[in-house]
Design an enzyme around this catalytic site. Structure first.
Site, PDB file in Angstrom:
ATOM      1  N   VAL A 116     -19.960  -2.041  -0.529  1.00  0.00           N
ATOM      2  CA  VAL A 116     -19.448  -2.741   0.648  1.00  0.00           C
ATOM      3  C   VAL A 116     -19.418  -1.787   1.843  1.00  0.00           C
ATOM      4  O   VAL A 116     -19.096  -0.613   1.708  1.00  0.00           O
ATOM      5  CB  VAL A 116     -18.029  -3.288   0.375  1.00  0.00           C
ATOM      6  CG1 VAL A 116     -17.567  -4.168   1.533  1.00  0.00           C
ATOM      7  CG2 VAL A 116     -18.002  -4.061  -0.939  1.00  0.00           C
ATOM      8  N   ASP A 118       0.850  -1.188   0.000  1.00  0.00           N
ATOM      9  CA  ASP A 118       0.000   0.000   0.000  1.00  0.00           C
ATOM     10  C   ASP A 118       0.888   1.240   0.000  1.00  0.00           C
ATOM     11  O   ASP A 118       1.925   1.263   0.667  1.00  0.00           O
ATOM     12  CB  ASP A 118      -0.908   0.006   1.242  1.00  0.00           C
ATOM     13  CG  ASP A 118      -2.165   0.843   1.055  1.00  0.00           C
ATOM     14  OD1 ASP A 118      -2.032   2.041   0.738  1.00  0.00           O
ATOM     15  OD2 ASP A 118      -3.266   0.301   1.229  1.00  0.00           O
ATOM     16  N   TYR A 173     -14.363   6.198 -13.401  1.00  0.00           N
ATOM     17  CA  TYR A 173     -14.144   5.086 -12.469  1.00  0.00           C
ATOM     18  C   TYR A 173     -14.720   3.791 -13.034  1.00  0.00           C
ATOM     19  O   TYR A 173     -14.053   2.743 -13.046  1.00  0.00           O
ATOM     20  CB  TYR A 173     -14.799   5.405 -11.120  1.00  0.00           C
ATOM     21  CG  TYR A 173     -14.780   4.241 -10.156  1.00  0.00           C
ATOM     22  CD1 TYR A 173     -13.599   3.818  -9.573  1.00  0.00           C
ATOM     23  CD2 TYR A 173     -15.951   3.546  -9.827  1.00  0.00           C
ATOM     24  CE1 TYR A 173     -13.559   2.733  -8.690  1.00  0.00           C
ATOM     25  CE2 TYR A 173     -15.931   2.475  -8.955  1.00  0.00           C
ATOM     26  CZ  TYR A 173     -14.740   2.068  -8.397  1.00  0.00           C
ATOM     27  OH  TYR A 173     -14.714   1.001  -7.534  1.00  0.00           O
ATOM     28  N   SER A 183     -16.329  -3.536  -9.871  1.00  0.00           N
ATOM     29  CA  SER A 183     -17.362  -2.704  -9.246  1.00  0.00           C
ATOM     30  C   SER A 183     -18.695  -2.833  -9.968  1.00  0.00           C
ATOM     31  O   SER A 183     -18.745  -3.040 -11.192  1.00  0.00           O
ATOM     32  CB  SER A 183     -16.908  -1.234  -9.285  1.00  0.00           C
ATOM     33  OG  SER A 183     -17.987  -0.354  -9.038  1.00  0.00           O
ATOM     34  N   SER A 184     -19.759  -2.678  -9.201  1.00  0.00           N
ATOM     35  CA  SER A 184     -21.108  -2.662  -9.794  1.00  0.00           C
ATOM     36  C   SER A 184     -21.296  -1.481 -10.744  1.00  0.00           C
ATOM     37  O   SER A 184     -22.242  -1.463 -11.533  1.00  0.00           O
ATOM     38  CB  SER A 184     -22.163  -2.622  -8.698  1.00  0.00           C
ATOM     39  OG  SER A 184     -22.007  -1.460  -7.894  1.00  0.00           O
TER      40      SER A 184
END
Length: 324
Positions: free
Chosen positions: A185, A42, A155, A131-132
């Protein structure tokens, strides 16, 4: 059900990119608790070291401060790794509209760097966050893989491109890739701070501080809010797939549909607050309604989400009460 009884080979090594973020830190913690080895990569641009500080004392945990935009960093991180859980990305539809170039660098090139490093390192499974948002303006509910509409934000575009690379890396190079289309989430460690914060932790914190939250739009937009432990399960079950489902993308949700205004009222009740929200303009790029058909993930990955929205939100509220 769940993930705690899943078994991997003794000595298995996992690399979690974005491992200091909300989802990544929960994955790191779960894998350590299961008895396996974790490397956390990260750059702390959106993640927080505080999310993983408690893991540093464990000899099976290693933190690498580095950026997925640097291929050499990705190559080093992947050496000797069995499973990559690629969560490193920048989220937020509105922010991507403001910063499309940065999103291309991180979410597309960074993910491609990780896939290439995983391929060259002989990684067994490469599981990545999609992602949705890839469903765009397709109006039909529930959302089902293969029925995507026109994309509404940079995005969403980055995640669609990641999925295409995932498909190609399976077809061309034999890397077992799995795209997990997360549906909103929520849960412990999700950051309530900042203008791009997710709605549930933001509402909880504002209500706890007796502030009036802003709801963008009329509050009748709906989401498939998915508790964090369901997402952990999906990542780990993808790692255990035989390879037959590789190269595909899967909806990862709870299979429910919650309206924003109803969630707001539930939070007020749970927190003992009576505060009227402020209604603001709709956000550009947002999908109005989102609800996951999770039958593909159930059938091919054995995904069996243990937590419905009601159970998950109670756990999340308890966590924020203790930690905010």
């Amino acid at each position: 059900m769940g993930y705690k009884n899943l078994k991997f080979e003794s000595g298995s090594v996992f690399l979690v990119t974005g491992g200091a973020g909300f989802i990544g830190s929960n994955l790191c913690e779960a894998i350590i608790e299961m008895g396996y080895t974790v490397r956390c990569l990260d750059n702390l641009s959106t993640g927080s070291y505080d999310n993983i500080a408690h893991l540093e004392k464990n000899e099976r945990f290693t933190f690498i401060k580095g950026d997925i935009r640097d291929l050499d960093t990705c190559m080093d991180a992947c050496k000797g790794v069995d499973y990559v859980l690629n969560q490193a990305a920048w989220g937020s539809v509105p922010r991507s509209i403001e910063m499309p170039l940065l999103y291309e660098e991180i979410n597309i090139r960074g993910t491609l760097n990780m896939m290439e490093a995983a391929r060259q390192s002989g990684v067994k499974k490469f599981v990545y966050a999609s992602s949705s948002s890839v469903y765009g303006d397709h109006p039909v509910l529930p959302k089902k893989e293969g029925a995507e509409g026109k994309l509404l934000s940079p995005y969403a575009l980055t995640k669609r491109v990641d999925e295409e690379y995932g498909r190609l890396y399976k077809v061309l190079y034999g890397l077992d890739t799995y795209g997990l289309r997360y549906f909103n989430v929520f849960g412990r460690r999700q950051n309530p701070e900042g203008m791009y914060a997710a709605v549930i932790p933001k509402f909880i914190k504002q209500l706890m501080n007796d502030e009036a939250p802003t709801i963008n739009g009329d509050g009748r937009q709906s989401r498939d809010f998915t508790y964090i432990d369901n997402v952990i399960e999906a990542n780990l079950k993808a790692c255990l797939d035989s390879g037959e489902a590789a190269g595909e993308a899967f909806n990862i949700g709870a299979g429910g549909r919650e309206f924003l205004i109803d969630i707001y009222k539930d939070l007020c009740e749970a927190l003992g607050k009576d505060i009227e929200p402020v209604f603001g303009p709709e956000r550009p790029g947002d999908i109005r309604d989102s609800n996951a058909d999770i039958s593909k993930a159930k059938e091919l990955l054995g995904y069996a989400p243990e937590y419905d929205f009601k159970t998950g939100i109670e756990l999340a509220i308890d966590w924020y009460k203790e930690n905010l």
